[in-house]
Design a protein around this motif. Sequence first.
Motif, PDB file in Angstrom:
ATOM      1  N   TYR A  52      16.525  20.311 -39.105  1.00 47.05           N
ATOM      2  CA  TYR A  52      16.582  19.056 -38.354  1.00 47.05           C
ATOM      3  C   TYR A  52      17.044  19.328 -36.927  1.00 47.05           C
ATOM      4  CZ  TYR A  52      17.666  14.063 -37.620  1.00 47.05           C
ATOM      5  OH  TYR A  52      17.714  12.762 -37.147  1.00 47.05           O
TER       6      TYR A  52
ATOM      7  N   TYR B  39      14.902  18.505 -33.691  1.00 44.31           N
ATOM      8  CA  TYR B  39      15.274  17.302 -32.946  1.00 44.31           C
ATOM      9  C   TYR B  39      16.355  17.546 -31.897  1.00 44.31           C
ATOM     10  CZ  TYR B  39      12.516  14.656 -36.315  1.00 44.31           C
ATOM     11  OH  TYR B  39      11.487  14.154 -37.075  1.00 44.31           O
TER      12      TYR B  39
ATOM     13  N   PRO C  56      21.708  15.600 -38.034  1.00 45.49           N
ATOM     14  CA  PRO C  56      21.333  14.250 -38.508  1.00 45.49           C
ATOM     15  C   PRO C  56      22.494  13.280 -38.711  1.00 45.49           C
ATOM     16  CG  PRO C  56      21.101  15.882 -40.261  1.00 45.49           C
ATOM     17  CD  PRO C  56      21.404  16.626 -39.027  1.00 45.49           C
TER      18      PRO C  56
ATOM     19  N   PHE D  42      14.987   9.747 -38.950  1.00 43.71           N
ATOM     20  CA  PHE D  42      14.343  10.671 -38.025  1.00 43.71           C
ATOM     21  C   PHE D  42      14.091   9.951 -36.704  1.00 43.71           C
ATOM     22  CE2 PHE D  42      12.979  12.288 -42.203  1.00 43.71           C
ATOM     23  CZ  PHE D  42      13.415  13.599 -42.090  1.00 43.71           C
TER      24      PHE D  42
ATOM     25  N   LYS E 191       9.209  16.814 -41.893  1.00 42.27           N
ATOM     26  CA  LYS E 191      10.120  15.722 -42.277  1.00 42.27           C
ATOM     27  C   LYS E 191      10.311  15.694 -43.783  1.00 42.27           C
ATOM     28  CE  LYS E 191       8.952  12.537 -38.543  1.00 42.27           C
ATOM     29  NZ  LYS E 191       8.257  11.278 -38.267  1.00 42.27           N
TER      30      LYS E 191
ATOM     31  N   ILE F  17      12.687  18.342 -44.834  1.00 42.32           N
ATOM     32  CA  ILE F  17      14.069  17.970 -44.493  1.00 42.32           C
ATOM     33  C   ILE F  17      14.584  16.922 -45.484  1.00 42.32           C
ATOM     34  CG2 ILE F  17      15.509  16.839 -42.747  1.00 42.32           C
ATOM     35  CD1 ILE F  17      13.627  18.129 -40.622  1.00 42.32           C
TER      36      ILE F  17
END
Length: 966
Positions: free
Chosen positions: A846, A850, A854, A874, A885, A888
């Motif tokens: 993640y 990103y 998270p 997300f 995704k 994850i």
Amino acid sequence: MGSFVGACEIVEEKDVVRLAKHSGRYCMPPLGSSRDIEQRPALKSEYQGSVEYDIDQLFQSISIKPSPRRVMGSSFHRFETSASAGTSRRTSASTSRSTSPSKKGAMKNPFPMGTPRSPRVGPSDSISLKQALRDLCISKASEMAAQKRLSKSAAASPRVSEADRIKSLYRQVLNESAGRSGLPVDKGKSLVEISLTPVVDIPSSSQSIPQQFDVLETEPSNSISEPSQAKILLPINGNRSGLKIVRCQMLETSLLHKSNKSGSSLSSSSGDYELQLDEDTTYIPHVVIEDSLVEIDKHVTSLPLCSGSKVDSEELDKSIVSSATLKSEPTILISELKGKLDNAPSSGTENGKLVSKVTKYIPRPKLRPKRKILLKRKLKIAIASTTKMVEKVDTSLEPSASELLCQKCHCALKSSSTENHPPTNTNGTEKCSNDLSSSSKIISIEADQESLASPPLNRILKCNKEPKKDSSNSCEVSDSDEAVVVLKQEVSSSSYSGKGDADEQIREHPTSSEKFEFSLSSKNSLGDYSSSTSISEESHLSRFSCGNKPHMSMDVRWEAIKHVKLQHGSLGLRHFNLLKKLGCGDIGTVYLAELVGTNCLFAIKVMDIEFLARRKKTPRAQAERAILKMLDHPFLPTLYAQFTSDNLSCLVMEYCPGGDLHVLRQKQLSRCFSEPAARFYVAEILLALEYLHMLGVIYRDLKPENILVREDGHIMLTDFDLSLRCAVNPTLLRSTSPPEKDPARMSGPYNPSNCIQPLCIEPSCRVPCFSPRLLSTQARNPKPKRTKRPDLLTQQFRSLPQLVAEPTEARSNSFVGTHEYLAPEIIKGEGHGAAVDWWTFGVLLYELLYGKTPFKGYDNEETLSNVVYQNLKFPDSPLVSFQAKELIRRLLVKDPEGRLGSEKGAAEIKRHPFFIGLNWALIRCAIPPELPDIYENGAGEAASSEGNNRYLECKAIGDHLEFELF
Ligand SMILES: Nc1ncnc2c1ncn2[C@@H]1O[C@H](COP(=O)(O)OP(=O)(O)OP(=O)(O)O)[C@@H](O)[C@H]1O
């Protein structure tokens, strides 16, 4: 000797006096003949008295043949075999005589002292008064020095005329060469050129010679079709006044370049010279020596002098070179050769030959500490013969055991040649530290293939300019090119644990009551170390040792450390130069360090034993060390050594120059990795975690900061002080869910029910078990309705029996990890197992995609709360694939039982569609997303500050211990 220096500066290669060959021999009127005197009118007119008498006496005393001592004592002379008058060198040489074929050359060049009147030398040219004076002075000086030396060593061995020795030397070489080549001596091409020349005494403080080698290309001959010739100057032995050089002329300069590769065969187009690499065969280059031309070699005048080394002229007929064998790739040899010869003119015309200089800079090993060009071949190069040597190793540089000790690393430098030829000069007490500082000497060329990879040792140990005073019989290994000693080493990379193996244990301080040691930063690891299911350290240690690391067994760093240990009995901090602080952790500080004298870089984690005990962190240090000892994986650090020095426990590890993944991510646009890059990194991490699990290690501290980037762009997972060791009970899991009711899939070899029996070896069963193939088949033939395909595949694989060798059952109640990466079960204190690594794996993916974790909150408390209670979300950007995704999501399942990987380990995760198409087996050979800038990360900087011996100062800062360098 001083006169040599001065004379050296006058001489130019192009002005070398070349003497004609006659009937396959060099002919020259007898010394003092009328012709000779006529050729030297100035000398005759000016020195009719005692000087002339002296000259005559001097020359007459030299017998008929040229005196090797004189030849060797003159930096201007070079005996050179030559094919014929039509050879390329001749052609080139004629260029320099174009205006005045004989006189000009003679007037410009110093007369070849010591050998001018040898009958083997062709007619001499007229000579000027100035020339004659110079000749006289130099030859007298040379003679005096020679006599002085001879008087000293006369008792050691029976005296034989040096001229005879030279003669015998040539005969031997000629015979050997002719025998090998099958060519008559007088018809062979000029392939080997031997120069026996003295070397100007260059002060040890002289500038270091760049690491390069020259390839002298001669112009093709007009009369004889001959490929361009490459000359390699091979310093063979030091003598009392200089250095003897064996000059090999190899056909085809391309040989040199070919040899850079690990090719298995090098050969000249003419077939006259062969340089082959083969595993079991020793190839001896065919050497053909023709009658020599006497040349003045300017090259060798620039060679460093081994002032302390002495030449016993009797040893001349025992060649060194013939027995100098090189079990290595030729590039090493070439590098070695060049190291001493680069004062040669860079380009231009030399001796009338077109000279092109090929410069090869040996890359700094320290910047490429992982360079491992591993050849499983051995190369032996023997020039002339293995039984007859051009020169013998000068034993004056060797202790009685024919061994040199390097001052810093104290590695033994042995001469192979001395084994066969007992030293006649028993003066073994001379100090290499001083002698080699001004000399160039190859003791032997014998290197095992396993150690070639690494430039650090490279089998070339070069004496430093400033040897330590307290160590006789030793030389300092450094980058200096002033002297070269080729190391003969017996490589046994797996013999790490030896007598000197500093296997000291960190003092035991049982601290089972350690609880909740929190760090301040949300990204810092929490270290409540507990080992509820740990097995004993000894059980692992008994199975593994630092030397038992096959994947790194060829690494030359083992050898470097081994040598230090052998010499000192143990390894300590004093054997390292600490170059830079790499980082400071909870239990210690990591430094970039260089093993003194080897250019081998390491990362040394230094931990203060008392500090650890006081803070009750000893078990963590012990766990880390024990785990490091076990590791042998391309994506995990190698522990080379461990020792305790001054109450400091030190772990000598593989150094990763590329920084960590956290820093690398920050450098990315939008501070996150592209999906392919992220996939690459997490795939390698997944393999590392799988390996750890199989060893019974739950990592528990996965985060970008602990993922280091190697020089080659691949990753290395580090920092194991929070890891949990536990038992692994490999189990075969049978399918818990029924296979899909798909008739097409239920029939044929893909019927998973066929594979239930673990020992079934029916071919029809093995095919479906080969899951990657099935996956790749699906990937290659996508079908229209694929939305549920991953689930179907997962379902299918779940139905297959599977061996699980990961600690899925292990449990620990420790509160360890990093806030943002902590798994819910750890926070809740419910006990945790290997599944925590799959949680952190999901958080990592993640973050890489990103640019943030998270569940990060405003503070650690909120972060922990989010981890437990907040649903996964997300961000809208950047755009991330569904597969990523989905993976994850599957990993960040709060219930560890339902988390991907919890049941069958890494294999489950590897099968996820996110990794479809990835070649797991070859990922270590895949091209990484980017290569680190080593200099940017400071490694190069630190490495370039070599020689700065710095020291440690320990400082306790709160819970941390800092070791300051000053
Ligand atoms: N082998 C290595 N090569 C290069 N750098 C390293 C190496 N090992 C550690 N480092 C650097 O040293 C730093 C300190 O490492 P260390 O393993 O001591 O602890 P940490 O991860 O920072 O903390 P802790 O031990 O408290 O978890 C790391 O952040 C890393 O940047």
